[in-house]
Design an enzyme around this catalytic site. Sequence first.
Site, PDB file in Angstrom:
ATOM      1  N   ILE A  94       0.835  -1.205   0.000  1.00 15.44           N
ATOM      2  CA  ILE A  94       0.000   0.000   0.000  1.00 15.44           C
ATOM      3  C   ILE A  94       0.870   1.256   0.000  1.00 15.44           C
ATOM      4  CG2 ILE A  94      -1.763   1.286   1.276  1.00 15.44           C
ATOM      5  CD1 ILE A  94      -2.696  -1.465   2.391  1.00 15.44           C
ATOM      6  N   ASP A 109      10.814   3.075   7.074  1.00 10.73           N
ATOM      7  CA  ASP A 109      10.401   1.689   7.180  1.00 10.73           C
ATOM      8  C   ASP A 109      11.601   0.892   7.695  1.00 10.73           C
ATOM      9  OD1 ASP A 109       9.631  -1.046   6.670  1.00 10.73           O
ATOM     10  OD2 ASP A 109       8.146  -0.298   5.259  1.00 10.73           O
ATOM     11  N   CYS A 135       1.519   1.427   7.633  1.00  8.03           N
ATOM     12  CA  CYS A 135       2.211   0.300   8.261  1.00  8.03           C
ATOM     13  C   CYS A 135       1.227  -0.550   9.062  1.00  8.03           C
ATOM     14  CB  CYS A 135       3.336   0.792   9.167  1.00  8.03           C
ATOM     15  SG  CYS A 135       2.843   2.077  10.338  1.00  8.03           S
ATOM     16  N   THR A 153      -4.755   5.601   7.180  1.00 11.55           N
ATOM     17  CA  THR A 153      -5.651   4.611   6.575  1.00 11.55           C
ATOM     18  C   THR A 153      -5.211   3.192   6.941  1.00 11.55           C
ATOM     19  OG1 THR A 153      -4.334   4.696   4.537  1.00 11.55           O
ATOM     20  CG2 THR A 153      -6.299   6.087   4.622  1.00 11.55           C
ATOM     21  N   ARG A 168      -4.169   1.426  10.758  1.00 10.44           N
ATOM     22  CA  ARG A 168      -4.822   0.941  11.966  1.00 10.44           C
ATOM     23  C   ARG A 168      -4.903   2.079  12.970  1.00 10.44           C
ATOM     24  NH1 ARG A 168      -6.463  -2.399   9.173  1.00 10.44           N
ATOM     25  NH2 ARG A 168      -6.360  -4.685   9.375  1.00 10.44           N
ATOM     26  N   HIS A 179     -13.617   3.507   7.906  1.00  9.63           N
ATOM     27  CA  HIS A 179     -12.830   2.342   7.476  1.00  9.63           C
ATOM     28  C   HIS A 179     -13.318   1.829   6.116  1.00  9.63           C
ATOM     29  CE1 HIS A 179     -10.044  -0.870   9.335  1.00  9.63           C
ATOM     30  NE2 HIS A 179      -9.973  -0.945   8.005  1.00  9.63           N
TER      31      HIS A 179
END
Length: 335
Positions: free
Chosen positions: A162, A181, A211, A238, A240, A301
Amino acid sequence: MNQTAPHCQVAFFSSKRYDKQVFSQFTEDASLELLHIEARLDENTVPLATGSKTICVFVNDELNTQVVIQLAELGVKHIALRCAGYNNVDIATCHQLGISVSHVPVYSPHAIAEHAMALILTLNRRTHKAYNRVKEGNFDLQGLLGFTLHNKTIGVIGTGHIGRAFVNIANGFGCRVLAYDPKPNPALEAVVEYTDLAHLLGESDIISLHCPLTKDNHHLINQQNIALMKNGVMLINTSRGALIDTGALVKGLKSQKIGYVGLDVYEMESELFFRDRSCEVIQDDLFQRLSTFHNVLITGHQGFFSQEALNEIAQTTVDNIKGFLANQINAECFL
């Protein structure tokens, strides 16, 4: 995988009308009988899985240690997640009790990446406010001033499937892209500048989270890290909800350290999202406070909610269930 599997009843928790429509296309061979259950899975609804050796769950179903133990006692042998994330599942206890767990590691990453950019564009150019004004015959532009995305710095936290799709979109707008990352994506090294988290937070005009949620990054966006950000930063999530400390987020908005917030997820969303609560008094005071800010945009969501993504989720989930029954497990999908 196109295995022929024996007849199997699957307890399908958190089922919605669109789930029934989409999954019916991939279970027409009648080898699987989906028992659609509108309730989400938790300690109170576990008994609804009686008679099913496989259950199918979604992002807000609760599979903590106690729930997993109860599922094992009912004879459940396979938990099929119809999503990528599995932070809501006690994987270790599943393995100890002999329960296999599968998920959908990749499904239309472009759907979520595009939704993240939609949040950015809407917040920036205030199209949601402009729409309501024009509907009322108000064509005044005061209060709708935005900024040009070209040459702005976007920080991307998480560069998996993503994150990579989102980076490509950001590059298309002519943005400078910083990335953080722990495991950099070699495919992106030529088009992003990998850096440490503190530098990304301090340099970015827009920060977008892509992530998975882990023990190490719970409340990654907290009061300390918000203090490192630029004044007036835009924050997009977008991924968690628990990546962000919502209390710290509210404080950041009140101090105007954070200028814009776009959320498709919320850390206490399991009690709110995927239901019609328009005739209820919402009891979550923190959510209610967050929703009062004029510069906050919240969606329920829906980033994954494209036809292509739903088809891919259904196909992979059904393949995982049939693969488990036929003892032909896809290693990429089983945890």
